[in-house]
Design an enzyme around this catalytic site. Structure first.
Site, PDB file in Angstrom:
ATOM      1  N   HIS A 117       0.845  -1.193   0.000  1.00  0.00           N
ATOM      2  CA  HIS A 117       0.000   0.000   0.000  1.00  0.00           C
ATOM      3  C   HIS A 117       0.879   1.241   0.000  1.00  0.00           C
ATOM      4  O   HIS A 117       1.722   1.420   0.882  1.00  0.00           O
ATOM      5  CB  HIS A 117      -0.918  -0.007   1.228  1.00  0.00           C
ATOM      6  CG  HIS A 117      -1.983  -1.049   1.131  1.00  0.00           C
ATOM      7  ND1 HIS A 117      -2.452  -1.755   2.206  1.00  0.00           N
ATOM      8  CD2 HIS A 117      -2.665  -1.513   0.045  1.00  0.00           C
ATOM      9  CE1 HIS A 117      -3.387  -2.596   1.800  1.00  0.00           C
ATOM     10  NE2 HIS A 117      -3.529  -2.478   0.497  1.00  0.00           N
ATOM     11  N   GLU A 177       1.600   3.895   3.030  1.00  0.00           N
ATOM     12  CA  GLU A 177       2.045   3.393   4.329  1.00  0.00           C
ATOM     13  C   GLU A 177       3.572   3.486   4.440  1.00  0.00           C
ATOM     14  O   GLU A 177       4.292   2.495   4.496  1.00  0.00           O
ATOM     15  CB  GLU A 177       1.495   1.971   4.518  1.00  0.00           C
ATOM     16  CG  GLU A 177      -0.036   2.012   4.501  1.00  0.00           C
ATOM     17  CD  GLU A 177      -0.721   0.650   4.345  1.00  0.00           C
ATOM     18  OE1 GLU A 177      -0.039  -0.379   4.446  1.00  0.00           O
ATOM     19  OE2 GLU A 177      -1.948   0.638   4.119  1.00  0.00           O
ATOM     20  N   HIS A 183       2.493  -3.289   7.025  1.00  0.00           N
ATOM     21  CA  HIS A 183       1.498  -2.286   6.627  1.00  0.00           C
ATOM     22  C   HIS A 183       1.403  -1.252   7.752  1.00  0.00           C
ATOM     23  O   HIS A 183       2.053  -1.367   8.781  1.00  0.00           O
ATOM     24  CB  HIS A 183       0.126  -2.952   6.452  1.00  0.00           C
ATOM     25  CG  HIS A 183      -0.010  -3.779   5.223  1.00  0.00           C
ATOM     26  ND1 HIS A 183      -0.752  -3.385   4.142  1.00  0.00           N
ATOM     27  CD2 HIS A 183       0.486  -5.002   4.900  1.00  0.00           C
ATOM     28  CE1 HIS A 183      -0.704  -4.310   3.204  1.00  0.00           C
ATOM     29  NE2 HIS A 183       0.041  -5.323   3.632  1.00  0.00           N
ATOM     30  N   GLU A 211       0.618  -4.510  11.264  1.00  0.00           N
ATOM     31  CA  GLU A 211       0.100  -3.153  11.050  1.00  0.00           C
ATOM     32  C   GLU A 211       0.847  -2.280  12.052  1.00  0.00           C
ATOM     33  O   GLU A 211       0.622  -2.377  13.260  1.00  0.00           O
ATOM     34  CB  GLU A 211      -1.402  -3.087  11.326  1.00  0.00           C
ATOM     35  CG  GLU A 211      -2.248  -3.839  10.330  1.00  0.00           C
ATOM     36  CD  GLU A 211      -2.518  -3.067   9.035  1.00  0.00           C
ATOM     37  OE1 GLU A 211      -2.101  -1.899   8.930  1.00  0.00           O
ATOM     38  OE2 GLU A 211      -3.130  -3.652   8.142  1.00  0.00           O
TER      39      GLU A 211
END
Ligand code: 0X9
Ligand code: ZN
Length: 432
Positions: free
Chosen positions: A172, A175, A307, A382
């Site tokens: 992504h 990020e 991420h 994350e």
């Protein structure tokens, strides 16, 4: 390839101005139960431009970016459905300006006090191979939609290392902390004086793909800081009026071929944040990833995909909350990793299966690797934060974030070794 890329970027720069988020707001929306969630989905259907940034299961909140044009409609609808909200960011543009002024985009000395664009990262990867010719090689896994190389490095510190791990980041685009963290870890593997880390790093042949989505990543530096997907334009639906997560492109983390588009874990609408693409592996980036995995997949024991944001350690699968075969291993090792992270600066990471930890999501690189290669440990980290700075994590948090994540690496490696020893012990006892 290269020429195509340069031309495309030129066309992009001419056609697109830098996206402005003047007076865009981020609301924290409180969804206390499933009924509230259902109602929120109805609101989202009426305002598809909403960009869902993240979800926090502890506080039961969603961070949602809304344009000034739709703000009234949005807050009215929330009121109508009785969903409480509070404003988290009053003007996204002013936060962006602060964060962009701290991004280093031109070549210079590599560091972790600012964020770097792909050309600087790639030059640094090359410099590692020059500096450590015995330990580091670079490779190209494939090419992006616009023809940019998806460059990786291979690090081997001990001649007889056999276990293989892969760490990647920036599937992504927005990020940025993911790239800063994976490069920090690579650097530490090569330079650390910490004996525990040194020993752990030496046990593994590390493959790293710091920028799986180079087109999107580059776009976040020059055009739209909040772009998420790759830059593939859909032939039938024009998403060019959308920005941020909803802009053009395919969500690479929905484009892999396990449970693709199942259970509402992705979208078939090309302007959605979670657009899965017209078919699995329709993006050149996911195809490059797949062909690279053909070489290392069957020996892979550990896959980490970075991420942001939310502070989670997630593991497969994303289409169901039913536990996978080695749920217990994944959960306990994930928990140990989270404890190692917490013991560093006290940051709490939530550990769980993807679908129960965050939300139903399908077509992720992690699920595909787990299913295809039965890789023993697969985690999606994350990273920071938990919803204050969101994707715009200030550069002074890069090193602390990377340090705490690095603290979890020896834990993962030690557990992999323990698995091997356990298997050995079990085999020998069963023979007796
Ligand atoms: O939606 C996603 O892909 C992840 N969140 S993010 O804000 N980084 O975009 C959640 C990932 C959960 N799914 C998988 N790991 N497959
Ligand atoms: Zn992500």
């Amino acid at each position: 390839m290269r020429l195509l890329y340069v031309l495309s970027i030129l066309i992009y720069t001419v056609l697109s101005y830098k996206v402005s988020y003047e007076n865009y707001k981020v609301y924290k929306v409180h969804l206390k139960d499933n009924a509230a969630k259902e109602n929120f989905l109805l609101i989202h259907k009426q305002i598809p431009h909403l960009d869902i940034w993240g979800e926090n299961h502890v506080t039961r909140t969603l961070d949602v970016m809304v344009s000034p044009k739709e703000e009234n409609k949005f807050t009215e609808l929330l009121k109508m459905y009785g969903i409480p909200q509070e404003m988290a960011v009053n003007n996204v543009e002013s936060v962006l300006k602060d964060s962009l002024s701290q991004a280093e985009t031109r070549s210079g000395e590599f560091n972790w006090t600012s964020y770097h664009n792909y050309d600087v990262v790639y030059a640094w990867l090359d410099s590692l191979a020059e500096l450590y010719p015995k330990n580091v090689t670079t490779f190209i896994a494939g090419y992006s939609h616009l023809g940019l190389p998806i460059k990786g490095i291979r690090i081997q510190l001990k001649e007889n290392a056999t276990r293989v791990a892969l760490i990647d980041s920036a599937l992504h685009a927005r990020e940025w902390i993911s790239v800063a963290t994976s490069t920090y870890i690579a650097n530490e593997f090569l330079t650390t004086k910490n004996e525990t880390l040194k020993a752990a790093a030496a046990e593994i042949i590390w493959y790293m793909l710091p920028i799986v989505n180079p087109d999107g990543y580059n776009y976040t530096f020059f055009v739209d800081r909040l772009h998420r997907k790759n830059l593939q334009i859909n032939a039938t639906v024009n998403c060019s009026s959308y920005t941020g997560g909803n802009g053009i492109g395919i969500d690479l983390n929905r484009n892999f071929a396990y449970q693709w588009m199942a259970n509402g874990g992705a979208s078939d609408w090309p302007c959605s944040t979670q657009y899965a693409g017209p078919y699995p592996f329709s993006s050149p980036e996911a195809r490059a990833f797949r062909s690279f995995l053909e070489g290392i997949g069957k020996n892979l024991q550990l896959y980490l995909t970075f991420h942001s944001y939310g502070q989670y350690i997630l593991f497969p699968y994303g289409h169901t909350v039913n536990p996978i075969d080695n749920y217990y291993e994944q959960y306990t090792v994930g928990r140990m990793a989270a404890d190692a992270i917490e013991s560093y600066y006290g940051k709490k990471y939530i550990v769980g299966n993807i679908a129960e930890g965050v939300y139903l999501s399908t077509g992720g690189s992690d699920d595909w690797i787990k299913y295809t290669y039965q890789t023993r440990l697969v985690f999606c980290y994350e990273l920071r934060d938990d919803g204050y700075y969101t994707f715009l994590l200030p550069p002074d948090q890069i090193i602390p974030t990377a340090q705490e994540v690095l603290a979890s690496i020896p834990v993962l490696v030690q557990q992999l070794i323990r698995f091997d020893n356990l298997t050995f012990t079990r085999n020998s006892t069963s023979k007796n």
